[in-house]
Each structure stands twice: as C-alpha cells, then as structure tokens.
Design a protein around this motif. Sequence first.
Motif, short mmCIF file in Angstrom:
data_model
loop_
_atom_site.label_atom_id
_atom_site.label_comp_id
_atom_site.label_asym_id
_atom_site.label_seq_id
_atom_site.Cartn_x
_atom_site.Cartn_y
_atom_site.Cartn_z
N GLU A 73 46.71 37.53 35.26
CA GLU A 73 45.65 37.63 36.26
C GLU A 73 45.78 38.94 37.06
O GLU A 73 44.77 39.58 37.37
CB GLU A 73 45.66 36.43 37.20
CG GLU A 73 44.55 36.44 38.23
CD GLU A 73 43.15 36.44 37.64
OE1 GLU A 73 42.22 36.88 38.35
OE2 GLU A 73 42.95 36.01 36.48
N VAL A 74 46.99 39.33 37.39
CA VAL A 74 47.19 40.62 38.07
C VAL A 74 46.67 41.75 37.19
O VAL A 74 45.96 42.64 37.67
CB VAL A 74 48.68 40.84 38.43
CG1 VAL A 74 48.91 42.27 38.91
CG2 VAL A 74 49.13 39.84 39.48
N PHE A 75 47.01 41.74 35.91
CA PHE A 75 46.54 42.76 34.97
C PHE A 75 45.01 42.80 34.94
O PHE A 75 44.41 43.87 35.02
CB PHE A 75 47.10 42.46 33.57
CG PHE A 75 46.72 43.48 32.53
CD1 PHE A 75 47.55 44.55 32.26
CD2 PHE A 75 45.55 43.35 31.80
CE1 PHE A 75 47.21 45.50 31.30
CE2 PHE A 75 45.19 44.27 30.83
CZ PHE A 75 46.04 45.36 30.57
N ARG A 76 44.39 41.63 34.82
CA ARG A 76 42.92 41.56 34.75
C ARG A 76 42.28 42.18 36.00
O ARG A 76 41.32 42.93 35.91
CB ARG A 76 42.45 40.12 34.60
CG ARG A 76 42.72 39.52 33.25
CD ARG A 76 42.44 38.01 33.12
NE ARG A 76 41.78 37.36 34.21
CZ ARG A 76 40.50 36.95 34.19
NH1 ARG A 76 39.76 37.11 33.11
NH2 ARG A 76 39.98 36.34 35.23
N ARG A 77 42.82 41.85 37.16
CA ARG A 77 42.24 42.37 38.41
C ARG A 77 42.45 43.87 38.55
O ARG A 77 41.55 44.58 38.98
CB ARG A 77 42.84 41.64 39.61
CG ARG A 77 42.37 40.20 39.69
CD ARG A 77 42.80 39.59 40.97
NE ARG A 77 42.54 38.16 40.98
CZ ARG A 77 42.62 37.43 42.07
NH1 ARG A 77 42.95 37.98 43.23
NH2 ARG A 77 42.39 36.14 42.01
N ARG A 78 43.63 44.34 38.19
CA ARG A 78 43.89 45.78 38.28
C ARG A 78 43.02 46.55 37.28
O ARG A 78 42.53 47.63 37.59
CB ARG A 78 45.36 46.08 38.06
CG ARG A 78 46.23 45.62 39.23
CD ARG A 78 47.68 45.90 38.99
NE ARG A 78 48.49 45.47 40.11
CZ ARG A 78 49.81 45.55 40.15
NH1 ARG A 78 50.48 46.04 39.12
NH2 ARG A 78 50.48 45.15 41.21
N TRP A 79 42.85 45.99 36.08
CA TRP A 79 41.99 46.64 35.08
C TRP A 79 40.56 46.77 35.63
O TRP A 79 39.94 47.83 35.52
CB TRP A 79 42.00 45.83 33.77
CG TRP A 79 41.07 46.39 32.74
CD1 TRP A 79 39.75 46.06 32.55
CD2 TRP A 79 41.38 47.38 31.76
NE1 TRP A 79 39.23 46.78 31.50
CE2 TRP A 79 40.20 47.60 31.00
CE3 TRP A 79 42.52 48.09 31.44
CZ2 TRP A 79 40.14 48.51 29.95
CZ3 TRP A 79 42.46 49.01 30.39
CH2 TRP A 79 41.29 49.20 29.66
N GLN A 80 40.06 45.69 36.20
CA GLN A 80 38.69 45.73 36.73
C GLN A 80 38.57 46.74 37.86
O GLN A 80 37.58 47.47 37.94
CB GLN A 80 38.23 44.36 37.20
CG GLN A 80 36.78 44.37 37.64
CD GLN A 80 36.17 42.99 37.73
OE1 GLN A 80 36.85 41.98 37.69
NE2 GLN A 80 34.87 42.94 37.85
N LYS A 81 39.56 46.80 38.72
CA LYS A 81 39.51 47.75 39.83
C LYS A 81 39.49 49.20 39.32
O LYS A 81 38.78 50.04 39.85
CB LYS A 81 40.70 47.54 40.77
CG LYS A 81 40.65 48.37 42.01
CD LYS A 81 41.75 48.01 42.97
CE LYS A 81 41.64 48.80 44.26
NZ LYS A 81 42.70 48.45 45.20
N LEU A 82 40.27 49.47 38.27
CA LEU A 82 40.35 50.83 37.74
C LEU A 82 39.17 51.22 36.86
O LEU A 82 38.78 52.38 36.84
CB LEU A 82 41.64 51.00 36.92
CG LEU A 82 42.92 51.15 37.72
CD1 LEU A 82 44.13 51.04 36.81
CD2 LEU A 82 42.93 52.49 38.45
#
Length: 106
Positions: free
Chosen positions: A86-95
């Motif tokens: 979930e952390v990966f998914r959120r950081r990917w979306q932010k970037l």
Amino acid sequence: MTYKVDPAADRQYIEEFRRQPIGHHSPGLMRLLTVMRQDPSGRQVILICRKPFREWVLGEMPASRADPIAIESGPVFTSREEAEWEVFRRRWQKLTGEAINLPYRE
C-alpha cells in the motif's frame, strides 16, 4: 544527476515489488525505491507498526519534523508485506499520477 521516475519505463517493476515487497530486489527496482523514499516536500507516506509482527497502519511525515506524524486509523494491515504494498501504491501515484489498481496478491 538525480534519477526521475519514468512511468513507461519503470512500470515493469510494479509486479516485481508486488511479488516480493521485502527482500532482494533487482537493481532497477532498488533505483525506483530510492527515488520513491525521497520526497522534497518532507511529507512522506510511512509505515507504522502498532503491534509488533501483527498490526501496521499508515501515516504521513509532516513537512516540519517538529510537528507530529499524522497516523491513519485504517486500514489496519495484519501483514507487513501488504502494508508495504500500500505504501508503494501511494508513493507511485504521488510521483506519477497513476493509480495502481491491483491488490497485494490475487
């Protein structure tokens, strides 16, 4: 020179991380994770362990480290790997502005 995330080129690492969020990663995924872990604004999504080896939630580091961490009440994860996903998914979306609409594992 700082590496920048290129969604078209780096999308190949999404599945690698989903399969194995903890442990050995390819050099390409390691490069991507290094960029994802740095946020110039200081506001970074983080993982917080509420009960050792049993319960994790997400939080956000404040821009000023003197301010408190904002801790989300849910979802509560019972697997560190799922929480890392979930952390990966959120950081990917932010970037990238792209949402990853895949569960941790199917």
